[in-house]
Design a protein around this motif. Structure first.
Motif, PDB file in Angstrom:
ATOM      1  N   UNK A 264       0.849  -1.193   0.000  1.00 49.75           N
ATOM      2  CA  UNK A 264       0.000   0.000   0.000  1.00 49.75           C
ATOM      3  C   UNK A 264       0.884   1.241   0.000  1.00 49.75           C
ATOM      4  N   UNK A 265       0.398   2.305  -0.602  1.00 50.47           N
ATOM      5  CA  UNK A 265       1.034   3.608  -0.495  1.00 50.47           C
ATOM      6  C   UNK A 265       0.037   4.566   0.148  1.00 50.47           C
ATOM      7  N   UNK A 266       0.396   5.103   1.295  1.00 54.48           N
ATOM      8  CA  UNK A 266      -0.480   6.027   2.013  1.00 54.48           C
ATOM      9  C   UNK A 266      -0.091   7.442   1.633  1.00 54.48           C
ATOM     10  N   UNK A 267      -1.006   8.143   0.978  1.00 56.86           N
ATOM     11  CA  UNK A 267      -0.762   9.520   0.565  1.00 56.86           C
ATOM     12  C   UNK A 267      -0.933  10.424   1.778  1.00 56.86           C
ATOM     13  N   UNK A 268       0.140  11.030   2.226  1.00 57.65           N
ATOM     14  CA  UNK A 268       0.093  11.839   3.435  1.00 57.65           C
ATOM     15  C   UNK A 268      -0.403  13.258   3.178  1.00 57.65           C
ATOM     16  N   UNK A 269      -0.603  13.606   1.904  1.00 63.24           N
ATOM     17  CA  UNK A 269      -1.133  14.947   1.615  1.00 63.24           C
ATOM     18  C   UNK A 269      -2.434  14.844   0.816  1.00 63.24           C
ATOM     19  N   UNK A 270      -3.130  13.715   0.928  1.00 64.19           N
ATOM     20  CA  UNK A 270      -4.406  13.554   0.218  1.00 64.19           C
ATOM     21  C   UNK A 270      -5.427  14.581   0.680  1.00 64.19           C
ATOM     22  N   UNK A 271      -5.342  14.986   1.940  1.00 59.95           N
ATOM     23  CA  UNK A 271      -6.317  15.929   2.498  1.00 59.95           C
ATOM     24  C   UNK A 271      -5.925  17.388   2.284  1.00 59.95           C
ATOM     25  N   UNK A 272      -4.909  17.616   1.491  1.00 59.91           N
ATOM     26  CA  UNK A 272      -4.368  18.970   1.302  1.00 59.91           C
ATOM     27  C   UNK A 272      -4.558  19.424  -0.133  1.00 59.91           C
ATOM     28  N   UNK A 273      -5.073  20.627  -0.299  1.00 61.35           N
ATOM     29  CA  UNK A 273      -5.178  21.235  -1.617  1.00 61.35           C
ATOM     30  C   UNK A 273      -3.965  22.122  -1.820  1.00 61.35           C
ATOM     31  N   UNK A 274      -3.037  21.731  -2.694  1.00 56.05           N
ATOM     32  CA  UNK A 274      -1.783  22.488  -2.820  1.00 56.05           C
ATOM     33  C   UNK A 274      -1.956  23.863  -3.461  1.00 56.05           C
ATOM     34  N   UNK A 275      -3.093  24.119  -4.057  1.00 50.44           N
ATOM     35  CA  UNK A 275      -3.298  25.413  -4.700  1.00 50.44           C
ATOM     36  C   UNK A 275      -3.803  26.454  -3.699  1.00 50.44           C
ATOM     37  N   UNK A 276      -4.924  26.152  -3.018  1.00 52.79           N
ATOM     38  CA  UNK A 276      -5.469  27.151  -2.098  1.00 52.79           C
ATOM     39  C   UNK A 276      -5.136  26.881  -0.638  1.00 52.79           C
ATOM     40  N   UNK A 277      -4.521  25.718  -0.342  1.00 58.44           N
ATOM     41  CA  UNK A 277      -4.092  25.430   1.020  1.00 58.44           C
ATOM     42  C   UNK A 277      -5.167  24.881   1.927  1.00 58.44           C
ATOM     43  N   UNK A 278      -6.343  24.597   1.397  1.00 60.27           N
ATOM     44  CA  UNK A 278      -7.426  24.101   2.253  1.00 60.27           C
ATOM     45  C   UNK A 278      -7.212  22.639   2.618  1.00 60.27           C
TER      46      UNK A 278
END
Length: 913
Positions: free
Chosen positions: A738-752
């Motif tokens: 498995x690969x756990x995405x540690x920034x899945x909950x992060x919007x890199x454009x607006x920072x939400x």
């Protein structure tokens, strides 16, 4: 009478012999000339140092000196720089070894008693690599000075008058520095990375010299004679330190006109820019050389904007100044509130030079980000080494460089289009966007991710921006310089971009409270590598801070000034907990420390840039990840020498460069994160590659950096620094589960932030580093340098909690909590406190209620035992962390009884029967 005549004749004969001897002596003395030179050591506009002769400007290389065998050289050196400068000539007898202090003058007398080419240099602890070097050529007194190989293979003698031109080429770091000398002796500086020129059949003499790490010089299509032999060669190895080689060629001999490359034969050096062209024009051509990048050229505050300019970043072991401009002090002194010495500004067509002049480690020069559409990007090296690099930058925008081995080393260069308002952070032709080494392209510089990366740079490279909890307040200041980004923050893109002062990001006088210590004591001690802390008795940074978990106070500081302890990075204890093994990450050494007294027991050379150390639980042998090389060093328990090196990559392949490894509980397997090959390796403890698993999902630059393992070794957890992910692998086969995405909950454009992965928890881990699994196997704790602590439930391999962490969150390790359970101890580089996490505070097995139990200051007090006085950066640079006793499965069972009695039954046997 005859006797008188005989005596008279003898007197006449004796007198004649005396007269002949006197004539011969006086003739010899007359031919042995005395040459006097006036040199001045100066600081060039880009901060580099150089020698000037007479009233001329300083040049790199310094002026070439030509003399004959038997001549005497008298040098008067005046030092106008801010550092001590000497005039050292290895191979020639020198009357004076003293250096000229700033503002002083020294005189040196040298005897050119043997022919050859010699390096002269400033003899100032690496600073000579910044430009204080030049050549002395001692030729034969009479007759030919060299020979060349003609078209037909014949060897033809050469006199000085036969030469059409000469080149002095210095190989320094990974950059060629050149001077062209015309037939009439006029010297022309070619500066850095020049292309050489000649006309077909010109007789050209090369003087190739090196200072610092060695090189291999090769010139295509031409052959010459090995010095003082008739052996024909086309390549010459130049050894470490100083070395030289002179030879003469007939330009284009046997091949005719053309562009012929010259370069260092070491692949990583060529990748870094150590190459050039030798252009041979046909008869009637001009045969001119192309001048390279000049320290006087088109850079910020440069003297001659019409010339291609050069800035230099000096690679250093110094905290925050890992890529340091030699004019960093001057840049900080500009009226723009600049706090970093690792930022440079140039204009399109100029170059940046890197030189590893102040480091004991090995490094790479690698780009992290660059303007979208920039030429020759990414810039990278396939191997770490001691050297440098040079790259020409033509596209406007921000370029951030790092070292893959030490990935928080940052240096930045802004290439500014003078026609735009503000310093360009992205490519004006591409809406001021940037690309990242991880494969992200076209990222607006107005995006939240771009702003976070910008903040990371200005925090990491400016100690004034670090969080010092002893002061009670925090100021994070950015330059008042206007920059040009894609649009208004966060994520907007405006045609023509937007000029905005970086100081808009400032944090002023924010309260900074230390916090309270954990209510429940731990067991034993916590050792923290406070890697940036400076002490008075040594010039390299780093101490180890020891916390007494009974009262959460700083018990001891271990600086080891007697070995100039250099950037201590990670630790592990011996089986009986009496010894602490500690790596020096910017060096070549492993230190063995007495745990009770903090005294040094042994300092062992183990290899280039050792990162982590772990013992084999089966026999207490040491395994040391040699991060700058391609293997794991083994030191048998109770000994002080490396017995073997286990390769982490097959022979002939790209070096793996392992970092934060782990060992299986039974001691049979070693698991490494291989930063240079972007995979996880499983190896037999006695040798052999069992498995290699890529972790990047076929995207570039994952940069796996640390390993954690389940206590039964059933699963492996690997942090991928630049992919912001956690890889889960089968512990037996290495299969990626498995690969756990540690920034899945992060919007890199607006920072939400939002629960984008649907796991019921909003959590983000930007730039994850250490990832230990709790000794009972319930949780993985991830220290993320972006300022988060992420908790993963190993039963489901999902994120269940995010906790705050200080800037530069880095190290994590588990220790026993008094009465049962475990604390995770988390360190930060740019704050001076330890964060203590309780992953299961009520011991109910549900780790979603993980919490911060408290904080501990890492600043020493009057009650702290120490072997040196802390002089600056108190408690900063927290990286490796170790709890004593070692309570991980496989190790805890081997503890002496006096440690076991402090543990609960569950802690003594964390996975049961």
């Amino acid at each position: 009478m005859n006797e008188q005549i005989i005596r008279f004749n003898k007197r006449i004969a004796a007198m004649a012999i005396y007269i002949l001897f006197a004539i011969a002596l006086s003739s010899s003395m007359a031919m042995a000339a005395v040459h006097s030179f006036s040199f001045t050591a100066k600081t060039l506009p880009n901060g580099q140092l150089g020698y000037a002769m007479g009233a001329a400007e300083a040049v790199i290389p310094g002026p070439a000196v030509f003399v004959k065998q038997g001549d005497t050289i008298q040098v008067t050196l005046t030092n106008t720089t801010a550092v001590d400068v000497g005039f050292n000539v290895p191979g020639l007898v020198n009357s004076n070894a003293a250096k000229a202090k700033p503002g002083e003058t020294q005189s040196y007398t040298l005897h050119a008693n043997k022919t050859g080419t010699y390096v002269y240099h400033g003899d100032n602890n690496g600073k000579e690599l910044l430009g204080l070097f030049g050549a002395i050529i001692v030729d034969k007194k009479n007759g030919p000075i060299d020979s060349f190989l003609d078209d037909n293979g014949s060897i033809v003698p050469v006199t000085q008058a036969d030469l059409d031109k000469q080149f002095v080429l210095f190989m320094v770091g990974s950059t060629f520095w050149g001077t062209e000398i015309a037939a009439d002796g006029v010297q022309k500086p070619l500066w850095a990375a020049p292309d050489l020129g000649a006309i077909e059949n010109d007789l050209v003499r090369f003087h190739v010299l090196s200072i610092g790490p060695g090189h291999t010089f090769h010139l295509h299509a031409h052959r010459w004679l090995k010095t003082d032999t008739t052996t024909v060669i086309d390549t010459k190895l130049l050894n470490d330190g100083t070395d030289t080689h002179s030879f003469t060629i007939k330009a284009g001999s046997g091949v005719g006109p053309g562009d012929w490359q010259f370069h260092c034969h070491l692949i990583a050096h060529m990748e870094a820019g150590m190459h050039g062209s030798f252009r041979v024009d046909p008869a009637g051509g001009d045969g001119h050389s192309v001048v390279g990048a000049s320290p006087y050229g088109n850079i910020l505050l440069g003297a001659r904007p019409s010339e291609p300019g050069l800035v230099t970043l000096e690679v250093s072991d110094e905290p925050a100044s890992w890529f340091r401009s030699p004019r960093g002090d001057a840049i900080v002194g500009l009226p723009f509130d600049i706090k970093t010495k690792s930022l440079e500004v140039i204009y399109p067509g100029s170059s940046v030079n890197f030189i590893m002049s102040d480091t004991h480690g090995v490094h790479t020069i690698s780009t992290l980000l660059w303007p979208t559409g920039a030429h020759h990007m990414p810039f990278d090296q396939s191997a770490a080494y001691r050297g440098g690099g040079i790259v020409k930058l033509t596209t406007p925008g921000l370029y951030v460089f790092t070292c893959k081995v030490h990935p928080y080393m940052f240096g930045a260069v802004i290439v500014d289009d003078p026609e735009t308002e503000g310093l360009d952070l992205g490519n004006p032709a591409m809406d001021y966007k940037i690309d990242l080494v991880t494969g992200i392209s076209g990222l607006p510089t107005s995006s939240d991710l771009a702003v976070r990366l910008l903040k990371t740079f200005f925090t990491a490279t400016a100690p004034a921006n670090w969080q010092d909890y002893s002061t009670g307040i925090w100021n994070l200041k950015f330059p008042t310089l206007p920059v040009r980004i894609s649009g208004a923050p966060f994520g907007n893109v405006t045609n023509g971009g937007l000029a905005l002062a970086l100081s808009a990001l400032n944090v002023i006088d924010a309260p900074l409270a230390l916090g309270t210590a954990p209510a429940v004591p731990g067991v034993g001690e916590v050792w923290i590598n406070t890697q940036f802390e400076k002490t008075a008795g040594k010039y390299k940074p780093g101490t180890t801070t020891v916390i007494d978990t009974a009262n959460w106070t700083v018990k001891r500081k271990v600086a080891l000034p007697e070995i100039n302890n250099n950037n201590p990075h990670n630790m592990w204890p011996s089986r009986d907990q009496s010894l602490i093994y500690q790596t020096q990450w910017f060096d070549t050494k492993l230190s063995i420390i007495d745990r009770e007294t903090g005294a040094l027991i042994q300092n062992i050379k183990v290899g280039d840039t050792p990162s982590h150390v772990v013992t084999l639980p089966s026999n207490d042998d040491l395994t040391i990840a040699i991060n700058g090389e391609n293997g794991i060093a083994i030191i048998p328990a109770g000994t002080f020498n490396v017995s073997k090196m286990l390769p982490t990559q097959a022979h002939g392949h790209t070096s793996a460069n392992p970092h934060g490894h782990w060992v299986s509980a039974d001691g049979t397997k070693i698991v490494t994160p291989n930063i240079n090959t972007n995979d996880i390796g499983i190896y037999g403890a006695t040798g052999g590659i069992h498995a290699r698993t890529p972790t990047g999902n076929n995207a570039p630059g994952a940069h796996p950096i640390a390993i954690g393992m389940m206590p039964d070794s059933s699963k492996i957890y690997a942090a991928n620094l630049l992919h912001h992910s956690l890889s889960v692998l089968d512990g037996a086969t290495g299969t990626l589960l498995k690969t756990i995405n540690l920034i899945a909950d992060y919007n890199p454009i607006d920072g939400s932030f939002a629960d984008n992965d649907g796991n019921g928890t909003i959590a983000v881990g930007v730039l994850p580093i250490q990832t230990p699994v709790s000794p009972d196997g319930k949780a993985v704790v991830i220290a993320s340098t972006g300022g988060q602590i992420v908790i993963v439930d190993t039963a489901t391999d999902t994120i269940v909690k995010m906790l705050p962490c200080d800037p530069g969150c880095h190290g994590a390790n588990f220790g026993a909590k008094q009465g049962g359970g475990y604390y995770a101890y988390v360190t930060t580089k740019f704050g001076n406190r330890l964060t203590v996490v309780d992953v299961d505070p009520n011991n109910d097995g549900n780790i979603s209620d993980a919490t911060i139990a408290g904080y501990v200051s890492l600043v020493d007090t009057t009650n702290t035992a120490k072997d040196d006085t802390v002089s600056s950066l108190p408690g900063f640079g927290g990286q490796g962390v170790l709890a004593v006793p070692n309570v991980y499965n496989g190790w805890v069972q081997n503890l002496p009884e006096d440690w076991k009695v402090l543990l609960t039954a569950a802690q003594r046997n964390p996975i049961g029967d």
